[in-house]
Design a protein around this motif. Structure first.
Motif, mmCIF file in Angstrom:
data_model
loop_
_atom_site.group_PDB
_atom_site.id
_atom_site.type_symbol
_atom_site.label_atom_id
_atom_site.label_comp_id
_atom_site.label_asym_id
_atom_site.label_seq_id
_atom_site.Cartn_x
_atom_site.Cartn_y
_atom_site.Cartn_z
ATOM 1 N N GLU A 54 0.783 -1.644 0.110
ATOM 2 C CA GLU A 54 -0.054 -0.520 -0.025
ATOM 3 C C GLU A 54 1.062 1.306 0.392
ATOM 4 O O GLU A 54 1.669 1.218 0.937
ATOM 5 C CB GLU A 54 -0.621 0.201 0.963
ATOM 6 C CG GLU A 54 -2.076 0.994 1.504
ATOM 7 C CD GLU A 54 -3.044 1.071 2.490
ATOM 8 O OE1 GLU A 54 -3.772 0.511 2.004
ATOM 9 O OE2 GLU A 54 -1.811 0.613 3.777
ATOM 10 N N LYS A 55 0.496 1.741 -1.559
ATOM 11 C CA LYS A 55 2.006 3.236 -1.400
ATOM 12 C C LYS A 55 1.573 4.123 0.243
ATOM 13 O O LYS A 55 2.594 4.669 0.023
ATOM 14 C CB LYS A 55 1.490 3.619 -2.398
ATOM 15 C CG LYS A 55 2.371 2.857 -3.504
ATOM 16 C CD LYS A 55 2.262 3.122 -4.898
ATOM 17 C CE LYS A 55 3.178 2.400 -5.813
ATOM 18 N NZ LYS A 55 2.746 2.906 -7.517
ATOM 19 N N ALA A 56 0.628 4.193 0.274
ATOM 20 C CA ALA A 56 0.353 5.387 0.830
ATOM 21 C C ALA A 56 0.752 5.200 2.442
ATOM 22 O O ALA A 56 1.044 6.381 3.169
ATOM 23 C CB ALA A 56 -1.449 5.779 1.265
ATOM 24 N N THR A 57 0.626 3.839 2.708
ATOM 25 C CA THR A 57 1.141 3.569 4.546
ATOM 26 C C THR A 57 2.761 2.910 4.217
ATOM 27 O O THR A 57 3.252 3.190 4.987
ATOM 28 C CB THR A 57 0.807 3.032 4.471
ATOM 29 O OG1 THR A 57 -0.138 1.457 4.332
ATOM 30 C CG2 THR A 57 -0.721 3.445 5.533
ATOM 31 N N GLY A 58 3.141 2.110 3.024
ATOM 32 C CA GLY A 58 4.392 1.433 2.981
ATOM 33 C C GLY A 58 4.305 0.081 3.737
ATOM 34 O O GLY A 58 5.698 -0.563 3.529
#
Length: 140
Positions: A33-37
């Motif tokens: 998940e790119k927003a949270t890594g």
């Protein structure tokens, strides 16, 4: 969007997710998940993400873990790759789960997975002697 073909197929992903497809069996080895890594795939699970597994009715009743039959081989290829969407096609041999498409769309918070199963490779079990239940494993 960017998908690259290789031993591990890293998908540049979309604005929301980065995917890695394991070309040895066609499973997703990583969903970030790119927003949270945050890694979304449970990498400690006994099952691969998007693996075909089965149980007999009796095993399922008694909560026995499903059996997974890995393919004898798998290959991956970029199906389509453009500014609005990208897709990787997985082709498998040696089990009843011959094809999968993983799709990502720009601007859409969703991973689309399309699986094909070959019923001719799924043994028929008469109901009076038992049954066989199939599932796709998605260990988050």
């Amino acid at each position: 969007m960017n998908f690259e073909d290789g031993p591990q197929v890293p998908a540049g992903g979309n604005d929301y997710y980065a995917l890695t497809v394991d070309s040895s069996d066609g499973s997703l080895s990583s969903i970030v998940e790119k927003a949270t890594g945050r890694e979304l795939v449970n990498t400690t699970s006994d099952y691969r993400f998007n693996e075909l597994a089965w149980n007999t009715h009796q095993e399922a009743t008694y909560l026995t873990a499903p059996h997974a039959d890995p393919p004898s081989s798998a290959s991956t290829a970029v199906d389509w790759n453009g500014p609005l969407a990208a897709s990787i096609k997985v082709t498998r041999a040696g089990n009843a789960h011959p094809e999968t498409w993983y799709r990502l769309y720009n601007g859409v918070d969703r991973i689309e997975i399309e699986n094909v199963v070959n019923r001719d490779l799924m043994p028929y079990v008469p109901h009076d002697t038992g049954s066989r239940l199939y599932i796709v494993t998605l260990p988050f």
